[in-house]
Enzyme design. Sequence first.
Site, PDB file in Angstrom:
ATOM      1  N   GLY A 144      -3.225   1.398   6.565  1.00  0.00           N
ATOM      2  CA  GLY A 144      -2.368   0.235   6.611  1.00  0.00           C
ATOM      3  C   GLY A 144      -1.053   0.463   5.897  1.00  0.00           C
ATOM      4  O   GLY A 144      -0.059  -0.197   6.183  1.00  0.00           O
TER       5      GLY A 144
ATOM      6  N   GLY B 164       0.816  -1.212   0.000  1.00  0.00           N
ATOM      7  CA  GLY B 164       0.000   0.000   0.000  1.00  0.00           C
ATOM      8  C   GLY B 164       0.840   1.247   0.000  1.00  0.00           C
ATOM      9  O   GLY B 164       2.066   1.211   0.142  1.00  0.00           O
TER      10      GLY B 164
ATOM     11  N   GLY C 122      -3.876  -7.087   1.271  1.00  0.00           N
ATOM     12  CA  GLY C 122      -3.508  -5.815   0.687  1.00  0.00           C
ATOM     13  C   GLY C 122      -3.544  -4.719   1.717  1.00  0.00           C
ATOM     14  O   GLY C 122      -4.308  -4.774   2.687  1.00  0.00           O
ATOM     15  N   SER C 123      -2.699  -3.704   1.508  1.00  0.00           N
ATOM     16  CA  SER C 123      -2.604  -2.585   2.436  1.00  0.00           C
ATOM     17  C   SER C 123      -2.744  -1.284   1.665  1.00  0.00           C
ATOM     18  O   SER C 123      -2.237  -1.164   0.545  1.00  0.00           O
ATOM     19  CB  SER C 123      -1.252  -2.637   3.157  1.00  0.00           C
ATOM     20  OG  SER C 123      -1.111  -1.565   4.062  1.00  0.00           O
ATOM     21  N   GLY C 124      -3.416  -0.285   2.229  1.00  0.00           N
ATOM     22  CA  GLY C 124      -3.581   0.987   1.543  1.00  0.00           C
ATOM     23  C   GLY C 124      -4.288   0.793   0.213  1.00  0.00           C
ATOM     24  O   GLY C 124      -5.324   0.127   0.115  1.00  0.00           O
TER      25      GLY C 124
END
Length: 462
Positions: free
Chosen positions: A256, A73, A114-116
Amino acid sequence: MEPAAAAAAGQLDVDKLTYEIFSILESKFLFGYDDPKLVFSGGDEPQGAVKGTPARGPAVVERGKVCVLSIDGGGRAADGLLAGAALVSLEASLRRRTRDETARLADFFDVAAGSGAGGVLAAMLVARGGDGRPMFSAEDALAFLMRSLRRGWSGGGGGGAAGGIRALFRRPGAAFRKVFGDLTLRDTVRPVLVPCYDLASAGPFLFSRADAVETAAYDFRLRDVCAATCAGSDGSASAVEVRSSDGATRIAAVGGGLALGNPTAAAITHVLNNKREFPLAAGVEDLLVISIGSGECDNRPTGGAAASTSEIVRIAAEGVADMVDQAVAMAFGHNRTNNYIRIQAMGSPRASRGGMRCGGGGGGDGAGWGVAEEMLSQKNVESVLFRGKKLAEQTNAEKLEWFAHELVKERDRRRTAGALAPAVVKQQPSESAPATAAAADGHTPPPTSYSNLVSQMFTTIL
């Protein structure tokens, strides 16, 4: 034996012993298990066979692998473009190899993290439509990201392409509501993991379908999950308050991308310790992991140049993401080339310099796709066991083609009569949710859960 040959053989033994010791330590602290027999395979034994342990089944049976998708992210303009383009390329390759134009990435992966911006992409890929199929293709997910970028390019968002991303992250409710409606974590075709940082508990928090099916206190709407993992990703300190679908749990979230920009280790930990959904995953040799980065800038402050707060945050986030990649690559050890790949861009592509500006709304998609294609054509730097870093032999695009081949091979293996596929065991939602007492300020602290345990474990690593 010649002295040189003897010295080389001795060095090989030392390297092998060092590798075994490193694997035990790395796996203990990264993945949470102590048995060295679960860590590495014997030197001359077939891949998947564990040295010194009984066979896990008949010799003719080939074990499958849990397929893991992890997406970094971030909040910069180019963040998400590399991941989006990589996902589109991977999905196109899968369709071409299987001759199935309706194939979706979620058909080939067992879990997505997943992040962001990567968290938004992951959530879109696994969201379940009314027909029970994945609601969005990789092209749909990238198109959503590109539309957000085009708002900045067309002059309405200010600050070039970054304006579109920041406008999305600052006002996520309407955009994510339109995409996901009232879908929750339970409404996904595959397990999903999306991190954020909870200011109330002062620690990372993982939104997880595994927790959502256990209790309604952990079942959040996907639009709120995406808002939480994107909060503050534009460099601001603003938090987003999200509540579980039953209102029992409340989180004051920041992105995140700031707390856990590279969720690969969290995803691996989730699989290896979640025996309800992944009962046959015993070690890293049972995994097939692709980790997609968000690109790294080459315009970091040098010498006496002063770095802004946002630049410092970005540099720190990129450093943590690289550290996670190195730790994971080392934990995979000699299995790294067969079980783990990293897609990453090195430096800002030429097409993106100058703010990725273009003169008009219609050119935004073309400019953005040009940036993404240039990143896919690059070769990234990889971590090598006991050898530091080296330039990858393959481009990111070539790695994606290889990984598509492995995914199709894994799917075909599961379809054969003798294969032991590490299929996900679907959990049924629990009707009994643990009672939670409200705090004096009205905040309900999250009850103890698997996500909390994973978060605590990852915090100790950093």
